[in-house]
Design a protein around this motif. Structure first.
Motif, mmCIF file in Angstrom:
data_model
loop_
_atom_site.group_PDB
_atom_site.id
_atom_site.type_symbol
_atom_site.label_atom_id
_atom_site.label_comp_id
_atom_site.label_asym_id
_atom_site.label_seq_id
_atom_site.Cartn_x
_atom_site.Cartn_y
_atom_site.Cartn_z
ATOM 1 N N TRP A 12 1.637 -1.019 -0.863
ATOM 2 C CA TRP A 12 2.019 0.352 -1.186
ATOM 3 C C TRP A 12 3.337 0.756 -0.544
ATOM 4 O O TRP A 12 3.722 1.903 -0.550
ATOM 5 C CB TRP A 12 0.929 1.332 -0.714
ATOM 6 C CG TRP A 12 0.554 1.169 0.722
ATOM 7 C CD1 TRP A 12 -0.423 0.383 1.214
ATOM 8 C CD2 TRP A 12 1.154 1.812 1.845
ATOM 9 N NE1 TRP A 12 -0.471 0.482 2.554
ATOM 10 C CE2 TRP A 12 0.486 1.370 2.981
ATOM 11 C CE3 TRP A 12 2.186 2.724 1.989
ATOM 12 C CZ2 TRP A 12 0.813 1.785 4.249
ATOM 13 C CZ3 TRP A 12 2.520 3.154 3.260
ATOM 14 C CH2 TRP A 12 1.834 2.675 4.374
ATOM 15 N N ASP A 173 3.982 3.538 9.809
ATOM 16 C CA ASP A 173 2.573 3.143 9.847
ATOM 17 C C ASP A 173 2.052 3.084 11.285
ATOM 18 O O ASP A 173 0.889 3.408 11.549
ATOM 19 C CB ASP A 173 2.381 1.796 9.153
ATOM 20 C CG ASP A 173 2.574 1.909 7.647
ATOM 21 O OD1 ASP A 173 2.473 3.019 7.116
ATOM 22 O OD2 ASP A 173 2.838 0.871 7.005
ATOM 23 N N GLN A 197 -5.984 2.004 8.055
ATOM 24 C CA GLN A 197 -4.575 2.204 8.379
ATOM 25 C C GLN A 197 -4.024 1.028 9.180
ATOM 26 O O GLN A 197 -2.835 0.653 9.016
ATOM 27 C CB GLN A 197 -4.384 3.504 9.157
ATOM 28 C CG GLN A 197 -2.935 3.942 9.301
ATOM 29 C CD GLN A 197 -2.281 4.184 7.955
ATOM 30 O OE1 GLN A 197 -2.926 4.651 7.031
ATOM 31 N NE2 GLN A 197 -1.008 3.847 7.851
ATOM 32 N N THR A 200 -3.160 -1.524 6.735
ATOM 33 C CA THR A 200 -1.902 -1.155 6.088
ATOM 34 C C THR A 200 -0.715 -1.525 6.965
ATOM 35 O O THR A 200 0.315 -2.023 6.491
ATOM 36 C CB THR A 200 -1.886 0.351 5.801
ATOM 37 O OG1 THR A 200 -2.966 0.671 4.912
ATOM 38 C CG2 THR A 200 -0.570 0.766 5.160
ATOM 39 N N ASN A 416 -2.275 7.559 0.873
ATOM 40 C CA ASN A 416 -1.498 6.320 0.720
ATOM 41 C C ASN A 416 -1.091 6.075 -0.728
ATOM 42 O O ASN A 416 -0.013 5.556 -1.010
ATOM 43 C CB ASN A 416 -2.295 5.139 1.253
ATOM 44 C CG ASN A 416 -2.346 5.103 2.767
ATOM 45 O OD1 ASN A 416 -1.464 5.654 3.441
ATOM 46 N ND2 ASN A 416 -3.381 4.480 3.322
ATOM 47 N N ASN A 420 2.623 5.705 -1.869
ATOM 48 C CA ASN A 420 3.032 4.497 -2.565
ATOM 49 C C ASN A 420 3.840 4.837 -3.817
ATOM 50 O O ASN A 420 4.873 4.207 -4.105
ATOM 51 C CB ASN A 420 1.807 3.670 -2.954
ATOM 52 C CG ASN A 420 2.175 2.433 -3.736
ATOM 53 O OD1 ASN A 420 3.020 1.663 -3.311
ATOM 54 N ND2 ASN A 420 1.552 2.248 -4.879
#
Length: 453
Positions: A12, A173, A197, A200, A416, A420
């Motif tokens: 993303w 992030d 997360q 991610t 997210n 994205n």
């Protein structure tokens, strides 16, 4: 150019807004010198091996032209001969007996062509055209290497932006992970959200590693084009935001107008035109064999002669007394040579037809290339405008989703997903901007201007 824009969005995260990227330094690859595109092209032209080989072809053509011009000059040759004979012969007493004779001769001769059926002037003109064509081919080779350098340059720019974005995304992030960790400690967020997360963040780090590797590979490609010994310490200049924005306002000439300008400046067209003229002179050279040739000759000679049983004058005396000179005119009239001349003329005419076809094909190829660049430029310009609109829309949507998420009215997945979409629109905008940059530079290049941006 497809390879430049073929990188797919992974996960993303891809890019951040371009106005942020402009001010993000590549700290891990800090350099002391930044190369402009013009500097890269000039360096490649100076050091590329293929271009040096093409330059040697020009030098070869210069020598052939010199040889053709010098064929008008008289030649000069010397000769020295020594003959011995043995056997029966007449003696001084008018009798026959075994005798030995010796003859030493010296000669100097020259000749100059007076008329060769116009072969020599046509050979000179042919070699002059071949030299000009080779020079045009050299310019074509320089243009080709500049196009390759520009393509590699844009590839570096694109990979540089993606690498910047990837490192910036890690920071974002990481901050989000720290925020969720604090929420988990306060009981305001679930462990599942934190784990999601962290995953991610791990994907962002993987993307950054891939982006940095792509950047290094594009640097390596450029330095190999430049014949540099190592990619270490190499970096390039980025175009400013103002320069990129100005491209969207530039009008694009039609392909017919670009083609009309290109015909007068592109070296590949000039080269084929010169070769076509050379083919016409090749026919005249072949036809020269039908004409008689006339040459003027002259020479000097002397000799020293001795025979056993006879008294001979001294060496110097004989050389003086036997000294002679001559002048001659030689006319050679062709009558029949097994149709060789006829077939040579026919072959030269076929070569002329093939060269005309080659010129036509080169023009068609050039027009197709210009059409391709023209429509690519139109597409890139429109794509940049629509991408800019998409960025604004997705940015507004992301800001609304961010407010919902911070107020607990949206999940981390929704957050997210919205982010994205926003980042993908930014990626598309960066891609469109650099594609627009490259295609506009190509249009100006086909019009005879330097490849630069």
């Amino acid at each position: 150019m497809k390879s430049i824009y073929s990188m797919k969005v992974q996960g993303w995260v891809k890019v951040l807004p371009f106005y942020l990227l402009t001010f993000l330094p590549l700290t891990s690859w800090a350099q002391t010198k930044q190369w402009s595109l013009r500097e890269c092209c000039d360096y490649a032209v100076e050091h590329n091996i293929s271009i040096k080989q093409q330059a040697n072809q020009c030098r070869q053509q210069e020598l052939q032209l010199s040889t053709a011009k010098n064929s008008r000059l008289p030649d000069l040759s010397g000769s020295v001969g020594q003959n011995f004979s043995f056997g029966r012969g007449l003696t001084a007493e008018n009798t026959y007996s075994n005798t030995n004779t010796s003859n030493t001769s010296f000669g100097l001769s020259t000749s100059v062509p007076l008329f060769t059926g116009f072969r020599i002037p046509n050979e000179i003109k042919l070699n002059q055209l071949n030299l000009e064509a080779a020079t045009a081919d050299l310019e074509k080779a320089k243009n080709d290497i500049c196009v390759r350098v520009a393509e590699a340059y844009v590839q570096i720019l694109y990979n540089m932006e993606i690498a910047d974005v990837a490192r910036r995304q890690i920071e974002i992030d990481s901050a989000q992970v720290r925020r969720l960790e604090a929420f988990v400690d306060n009981g305001k967020a679930a462990e599942a959200e934190l784990s999601q997360q962290k995953a991610t963040l791990a994907n962002s780090r993987l993307t950054a590693t891939q982006a940095e590797n792509n950047y290094r590979l594009s640097i390596l490609t450029m330095t190999q084009l430049l014949e540099l010994p190592t990619p270490e310490g190499f970096t390039i200049q980025r175009p400013t935001q103002e320069e990129l924005d100005a491209l969207s306002q530039i009008g694009i000439l039609g392909p017919d107008q670009i083609y009309a300008e290109a015909l007068g400046v592109k070296p590949e067209i000039l080269s084929q035109q010169l070769k076509l003229k050379g083919s016409e002179h090749s026919i005249k050279i072949a036809q020269a064999a039908n004409y008689p040739t006339l040459s003027l000759g002259g020479g000097l000679g002397t000799n020293y002669y001795t025979t056993s049983g006879f008294t001979s004058d001294p060496f110097g005396t004989q050389l003086k007394n036997n000294f002679s000179q001559y002048v001659s005119l030689n006319l050679n009239i062709p009558i029949f040579n097994r149709f060789q001349t006829r077939n040579n003329i026919r072959s030269a005419r076929i070569d002329l037809e093939n060269q005309q076809l080659q010129l036509d094909n080169t023009k068609k190829t050039l027009y197709k290339e210009i059409q391709q660049v023209y429509y690519n430029a139109l597409n890139a310009q429109e794509k940049e405008k629509s991408s800019a609109d998409a960025v604004q829309s997705s940015k507004d949507a992301f800001q609304l989703m961010q407010a919902k998420y911070e107020n607990g009215k949206a999940t981390i997945t929704e957050f997210n997903e919205s982010k994205n979409n926003y980042l993908k629109s930014e990626s598309d905008l960066v891609q469109a901007r650099y594609e627009n940059l490259y295609q506009h530079a190509l249009i100006e290049f086909y019009r005879g201007k330097e490849l630069n941006f």
